[in-house]
Write a protein that holds these residues in place. Structure first.
Motif, short mmCIF file in Angstrom:
data_model
loop_
_atom_site.label_atom_id
_atom_site.label_comp_id
_atom_site.label_asym_id
_atom_site.label_seq_id
_atom_site.Cartn_x
_atom_site.Cartn_y
_atom_site.Cartn_z
N GLN A 21 34.79 8.28 11.97
CA GLN A 21 33.48 8.46 12.40
C GLN A 21 33.00 8.01 13.60
O GLN A 21 33.57 6.92 14.14
CB GLN A 21 32.47 8.00 11.29
N GLU A 22 32.30 8.45 14.33
CA GLU A 22 31.59 7.65 15.46
C GLU A 22 31.29 6.41 15.04
O GLU A 22 30.55 6.11 14.31
CB GLU A 22 30.32 8.66 16.01
N VAL B 106 36.54 17.96 4.96
CA VAL B 106 38.02 18.83 4.97
C VAL B 106 37.73 19.86 5.91
O VAL B 106 38.67 20.12 6.73
CB VAL B 106 38.14 19.10 3.66
N ALA B 107 36.62 20.57 5.91
CA ALA B 107 36.40 21.85 6.65
C ALA B 107 36.43 21.55 8.06
O ALA B 107 37.02 22.24 8.96
CB ALA B 107 35.32 22.63 6.07
N ASP B 108 35.78 20.46 8.45
CA ASP B 108 35.55 20.30 9.94
C ASP B 108 36.52 19.45 10.53
O ASP B 108 36.76 19.09 11.84
CB ASP B 108 34.33 19.83 10.06
N GLY B 109 37.51 18.94 9.57
CA GLY B 109 38.45 18.09 10.02
C GLY B 109 38.69 16.76 10.18
O GLY B 109 39.31 15.84 10.60
N LEU C 112 40.74 14.73 7.86
CA LEU C 112 42.34 14.92 7.69
C LEU C 112 43.10 13.57 7.94
O LEU C 112 42.60 13.03 8.74
CB LEU C 112 42.77 15.99 8.71
N GLU D 63 40.24 12.46 21.45
CA GLU D 63 39.92 13.00 22.77
C GLU D 63 40.14 11.89 23.65
O GLU D 63 39.75 10.58 23.34
CB GLU D 63 38.57 13.77 22.89
N SER E 39 37.69 13.82 17.54
CA SER E 39 37.12 15.02 17.56
C SER E 39 37.59 15.93 16.57
O SER E 39 38.54 16.71 16.72
CB SER E 39 36.98 15.73 19.09
N GLY E 40 36.95 16.09 15.39
CA GLY E 40 37.48 16.89 14.42
C GLY E 40 38.86 16.34 14.03
O GLY E 40 38.84 15.12 13.71
N ALA E 41 39.67 17.19 13.82
CA ALA E 41 41.04 16.76 13.28
C ALA E 41 41.79 16.30 14.70
O ALA E 41 43.14 15.84 14.67
CB ALA E 41 41.88 18.21 12.88
N PHE E 42 41.10 16.32 15.84
CA PHE E 42 41.86 15.64 17.01
C PHE E 42 41.22 14.36 17.71
O PHE E 42 40.22 14.18 17.06
CB PHE E 42 42.13 16.72 18.02
#
Lengths: 182, 1031
Positions: B363-364, B124-127, B130, B437, B432-435
């Motif tokens: 996840q990757e 949650v913290a690193d997105g 989300l 790329e 990438s996190g909450a976004f």
């Protein structure tokens, strides 16, 4: 950084990657700490940086640019850390502050991020002013004034032209001055 | 020079970086960081499966079949049915009239990733979590404070999840419950009053939804998970929702079948009977089509009943969770929900799909590659179903790189501007996190040069789950340009080495033997050069489309004694306006004849309007070894070093002829009308010995007069000086620029006895006070100074020729100066004028020229007055001023450098426009690119090295974007004539870096332009300087 180590880590060799974690962990943590000003956040950001590094190692094409690459990841993670910290804080703090006022107060305290004062350190004027800068501004100042990176190196880190680095660096310095004078 | 602020900044940052607590030992990375990284890598959920989405073609075929089906439905479902025969979930009649595709194999019961509390909190913290629904092995601690929820129908905090990092608040939504349970809502008549929030009961893992904003919602507790495996539909169907608590959630690995695809409505003709008791305020499934979960796909078929092997779920489940697939495979969370229209006594509990868990937390994962025209899409986000190549579009229309076409978040349109030499593009899509790329890597053809104007390309990504364009970060990695060919101007051009027609080096036919066009555009078919039959002015060039034929260009220019011409044909654009640049690089030699107008004819393979072609002419240095000439003047013979190879003679001129021409320090003219002759005149002190040099600089001629002071004290008398140069080949006199230097310091003069300070006020509003301690100042009056006098030097001084005892001083200030003082001392006999002033904070600077005439009681020779500018010079590594609507600045990475170390100085110019995206057009004597907008120079404060920037003489225009800085690193131009430092200047101009000998220097930058596109309006002059020290 040992190129062979990077080659092995990029190929997925965990042992090589862990050597990188051990050797690069502390300096990256120091950078994150200077940017974020909070030890727990800096540790989180550093850890997340290496997790992202492991998962995205295959994207790194030029091993010579590893330092710049992982530096960019760190700055992104610092940004994400602050963003998520704001996100976690925003709703509950307002809500719980009201609740705390109305009731036992512990509830609010549990959600609020510990302030430097609460953790034993008195926040300085500088820390307060620095905290009001954006992460990008903080990062530029840390890279240049703490680590002594030249504008060309920073430009390579951030993928922006040298002139733009100088422009932003100057803006960041002025912003910090204004905050300190405020 | 150490800046206290920088020192403090460094100290404070150092303190922050070492402010870790005592528990942070030196071995922290090994003790804590490494185990944390290990655990995260090993325990964070991995991708579950690759998508089983049908191919787009299959989906479209199914959709087409569906149209037929839905049209036929009402007629096929006629006939009354007994209420008792009608299952609450829908009509009894199963309809499958569309051609059925081959069913896909039944999915295996999928694995469900169960996160630890810490991993969940970290995600949650690193997105990374989300917007997902996950199963977490954690305990929900009830909130200790019972407070009112904000609204009966809004999610409300029910507790927290404890973890090692921090406690996460968790909310729960309100759901309907049976009468007498939960809380009673104060709602209008006709709405359901009994509501409750699910809350955990037992140790089962929690099913949690993380909103895109990071809020965590409790959905229920995962029931029936065995060894982390989801249930099959058959297994889940053993449970009766009427017997299960509403907080029990079953994770089912199933196909979700949609009965009503978007835009279609299924009507079931049934009859509930007059006594059918539907409870108001509750949803109903009576006589309604329902979506269904099945173990086998219903791909290609639409059914209105789940059949015996399915579970009926709410009518819009497919729309909510099916990702627009008729039959979508995934992990679905179902839970009992209350309905008021049932075939059993109302109310009743029915299964609702409340969430979808797949894909598992992003996840990757394994990269998936999709081919999309010239674009190869490499997807590691797991969100891309397919892609469509959009081809080439007009790049002028591209102002966003990522968008959702028509607001449809199930599609991402990627568009970018590149050059047409790109033959292949790799697009990497990752999370990438909450976004997300998107990284584009264009691959350029190895055989291409810079090609023509940019092209915009586009492709669409069809998504398996919505992504907003604002969630996507776009990166474009431009490849390096391949090396361009460098044809030798003195050799026959090589055949076109590029297979692309027209792209490469095109030799031109005609009366000049060595002319070739290097075509960077690929549009030149052929070319020729010949003498022009028409009269033509001697400056600049004219471009036309002969006979209005846009495929032909005629370029006329004036030159003489040309040995060869090398032309570069390039395409440039600023994003809105396209332009061709044709650069003529001439090499000349002596030939003894006047110039000739020539015409270059170019045949193109596409239309090129002449008005978008810009021609530049430059003449390279012909003679790097100077030839010395003696130029006789009234006062002395001046040795002139010619670096151009074009000077054939230097002749004397009568004093009377030049006296009228001397208005300021130096002037020039072509008095005889013979454009090969150029005359110079200026005032020269009788004390000094002068030398001169003539050089090329970007096609301009620069004449520099260097005046050396005598070693002994000398009372100078101003005398007129002048000479006339004869040049061959022809030289456009407008291409001359003048510079004046002083290579030695004035000698000490006879000291005068000091006198008490006397204040003389220059009466231009009392702006300047002269504080005279020399006893030699008679008066001071405001004056007018020409901009040209100031040139690009920050300060100017000159003897007023009509009054040899008067010195005129001038400078460009900020307009903010107050309390301006000119201290006049004569410590060594010669006057020393020190300017000082204050600049209050907060003043908006405007470029302002100042000029004053100071009259002395004796004649003063030029350069016998030392002028020092006081006030507050910039001594830090950055100087920035707001001058009118512009901000202009100069910065170096530091203020101290070692000898031989490159000094990195950049200048930046910003137009502070009102809105982003606005454009202002400026014009001036700069070249074709942004860089020439800014020129650089330096002066040694503790020595005699100095150089000022030079500009081209033509008028060019350039567009500045509002609030977008134009920056330029230090570049070298200018002219010097400094015999004592000739070695340095040779090195200076041949070294691409700026390196200076030990000393203190004021580095300055200047920008000089007009606020229009044609060099018409008044000039804006901006300057900034910094002081650096070389040790």
């Amino acid at each position: 950084m040992d190129r062979e180590l990077l080659v092995r880590a990029r190929a997925g060799e965990r042992e090589a990657f862990e050597l990188i974690v051990v050797s690069k962990g502390e300096p990256l943590f120091r950078t994150a700490l200077a940017i974020l000003g909070n030890e727990a956040d800096a540790r989180d950001a550093t850890q997340e940086t290496f997790i992202a590094c492991w998962r995205r190692f295959g994207d790194l094409r030029e091993l010579d640019r590893f330092d710049a690459w992982i530096g960019r990841i760190l700055i992104n993670e610092c940004r994400m850390t602050l963003r998520s910290r704001r996100r976690v804080r925003e709703v509950p703090v307002d809500e719980t502050a009201d609740l705390a006022d109305r009731s036992d107060g512990d509830f609010g305290a549990r959600y609020a991020r510990p302030s430097p004062a609460a953790s034993g350190a008195e926040p300085s004027d500088f820390d307060g002013a620095f905290a009001r800068l954006t992460v990008d501004q903080r990062s530029l100042l840390v890279l240049h004034h703490l680590h002594g990176y030249g504008v060309r190196e920073i430009g390579a880190w951030l993928g922006i032209p040298t002139g733009t680095v100088k422009w932003r660096l100057n803006r960041a310095r002025n912003a910090l001055k204004r905050e300190l004078d405020a | 020079v150490s800046d206290p602020f920088d020192d403090r900044l460094r100290d404070e940052l150092s303190r922050r970086s070492t402010a870790a607590d005592a528990g942070h030992g030196r071995d922290w990375a090994r003790r804590e960081l490494l185990p944390g990284v290990r655990e995260a890598i090993e325990t964070r959920p991995q991708r579950v499966t690759t998508s089983r989405a049908p191919a787009l073609g299959g989906l479209l075929a199914a959709a087409a079949a569906l149209v037929v089906l839905v049209v036929l439905l009402p007629r096929l479902t006629t006939g009354p049915a007994s209420p008792t025969d009608i299952p609450a979930s829908g009509a009894p009649t199963s309809v499958a009239v569309a051609p059925s595709t081959q069913p896909l194999p039944s999915p295996d019961a999928g694995s469900v990733t169960i996160l630890s509390a810490d991993a969940f909190q970290a995600g949650v913290a690193d997105g990374t979590l989300l917007g997902t629904v996950v199963v977490v092995d954690a305990t929900l601690q009830p909130a200790t404070v019972v407070g009112p929820c904000p609204s009966r129908f809004e999610p409300c905090t029910v507790g927290t999840i404890a973890g090692s990092q921090r406690e996460l608040p968790v909310v729960a939504s309100w759901v309907r419950t049976v009468e007498g349970e939960g809380a009673v809502a104060d709602v209008p008549e006709g709405q359901w009053k009994w509501w409750t929030q699910p809350f955990p009961d037992g140790d089962s893992p929690l099913v949690l939804r993380v909103s895109p904003e990071g809020a965590v919602e409790y959905l229920g507790q995962a029931a029936g998970l065995e060894n982390g495996r989801a249930l099959t539909v058959e297994q889940a169907d053993h449970n009766d929702p009427n017997d299960r608590p509403l907080n029990e959630v079953y994770i089912v690995d199933a196909w979700l079948n949609e009965t009503e695809p978007p835009g279609r409505q299924v009507i079931i003709d049934c009859y509930g009977g007059p006594d059918h008791n539907r409870l108001p305020g509750l949803p109903s499934r009576f006589c309604q089509p329902s979506d269904s979960l099945t173990d086998e796909t219903r791909q290609g078929r639409v059914i209105t009943s789940p059949g015996p092997a399915g579970i009926a779920v709410q009518r819009n489940a497919g729309q909510l969770f099916g990702r627009r697939e008729l039959s979508s495979h995934g992990l679905f969370a179902i839970a009992p929900r209350l309905y008021g229209g049932c075939s059993t006594p109302e109310p009743c509990w029915q299964w609702d799909v409340i969430a979808r868990l797949d894909p598992a937390p992003p996840q990757e994962g394994i990269a998936r590659t999709l081919e999309c025209g010239v674009v190869t899409v490499k997807d590691t986000s797991g969100r891309i179903s397919s892609c469509q190549d959009g081809g080439i579009i007009d790049y002028h229309t591209v102002n966003r790189f990522v968008l959702n076409p028509d607001g449809d978040t199930t599609k991402l349109r990627i568009q970018w501007i590149g050059d047409p030499c790109v033959t292949q593009v790799e697009a990497v899509i990752s999370r990438s996190g909450a976004f997300f790329e998107v990284v584009l890597v264009p691959i350029r053809s190895e055989s291409g040069l810079r090609c023509s104007f940019p092209e915009a390309r586009t492709f669409d990504l069809l998504l398996s789950a919505p992504i907003g364009a604002s969630e996507v970060h776009f990166f474009l990695n431009e490849p390096e340009l391949p090396p361009t060919p460098s044809p030798s101007p003195t050799t026959t051009p090589t055949p076109n080495p590029i297979p692309t027609p027209g792209l490469g080096i095109i030799p031109c036919t005609g009366d000049l033997p060595n002319v070739a066009i290097t075509d960077y555009v690929g549009e030149v078919e052929s070319c020729s050069v010949e003498a022009s039959p028409d009269e033509f002015p001697h400056a600049g060039a004219i471009v036309t489309n002969p006979d209005d034929d846009l495929t032909r260009l005629d370029i006329m220019w004036f030159s003489s004694c040309v040995v060869d011409v090398r032309l570069d044909f390039q395409a440039t654009t600023d994003g809105t306006q396209d332009r061709y640049d044709l650069l003529l690089n001439e090499t000349q030699t002596r030939c003894g004849v006047p110039g000739t107008a020539r015409i270059l004819r170019i045949q193109l393979n596409r239309d090129v309007p002449a008005e978008i072609v810009q021609v530049g002419v430059s003449t390279p240095i012909a003679s790097p070894v100077p030839q010395e000439f003696e130029c006789p003047t009234v006062a002395q013979n001046i040795v002139l070093a010619d670096f151009t190879g074009q000077l054939t003679a230097c002749e004397a001129v009568p004093v009377d002829d030049i006296r009228s021409q001397i208005r300021r320090g130096i002037s020039f003219a072509t008095p005889t009308g013979d454009e090969r002759r150029v005359r110079f005149a200026w005032t020269l002190s009788s004390c000094v010995s002068a030398s001169a040099s003539l050089e090329y600089d970007f096609g301009d001629f620069v004449l520099t007069i260097d005046e050396r002071q005598p070693s002994e004290p000398c009372a100078g008398v101003p005398t007129e000086a002048g000479f006339e140069m004869v040049l061959d080949p022809f030289v456009n006199p407008s291409a001359f620029r003048l510079a004046r230097t002083e290579s030695t310091a004035p000698p000490p003069a006879t000291p005068r006895p000091s006198v008490p300070p006397r204040e003389i006020v220059c009466d231009r509003d009392g702006e300047l006070r002269v504080i005279d301690t020399s006893g030699t100042v008679l008066s001071c009056i405001p004056s007018v100074i020409q901009q040209i006098d100031l040139s690009f030097s920050p300060i100017f001084q000159s003897v007023v020729s009509e009054a040899p005892s008067t010195i005129r001083i001038g400078w460009i200030g900020s307009g903010c100066e107050t309390d301006m003082r000119a201290q006049v001392d004569a410590p060594g006999g010669h006057p020393v004028v020190t300017l000082e002033y204050e600049e209050p904070d907060g003043c908006e600077p405007v470029s302002t020229p100042y000029a004053f005439d100071i009259a002395f009681d004796h004649e003063v020779a030029p350069n016998s007055v030392t002028l020092v500018r006081g006030g507050s010079p910039a001594s830090s590594d950055t100087a920035e001023t707001d001058q009118g609507i512009f901000t202009f600045g100069l910065s170096a990475s530091r203020t101290h450098y070692d000898q031989g170390e490159p000094i990195d100085v950049d200048a930046f110019l910003v137009w502070r426009g009102t809105d982003l995206g606005n454009v202002i057009e400026v014009s001036g004597p700069f070249g074709d690119d942004t860089g020439d907008l800014i020129g650089f120079g330096f002066e040694q404060i503790d020595g005699d090295l100095a150089v000022s920037p030079t500009w081209r003489t033509s008028c060019n225009s350039y567009q500045l974007l509002a609030n977008e800085p134009v920056s330029k690193p230090y570049s070298k131009s200018g002219a010097v004539a400094d015999d004592t430092n000739s070695g340095f200047w040779h090195d200076y101009f041949s070294d691409p870096n700026l390196t200076l000998p030990a000393g203190t220097y004021r580095i300055f930058a200047a920008a000089n332009f007009q606020l229009d596109g044609a060099c018409i309006s008044s000039q804006v002059r901006l300057s900034a300087s910094i002081v650096i020290e070389v040790e």
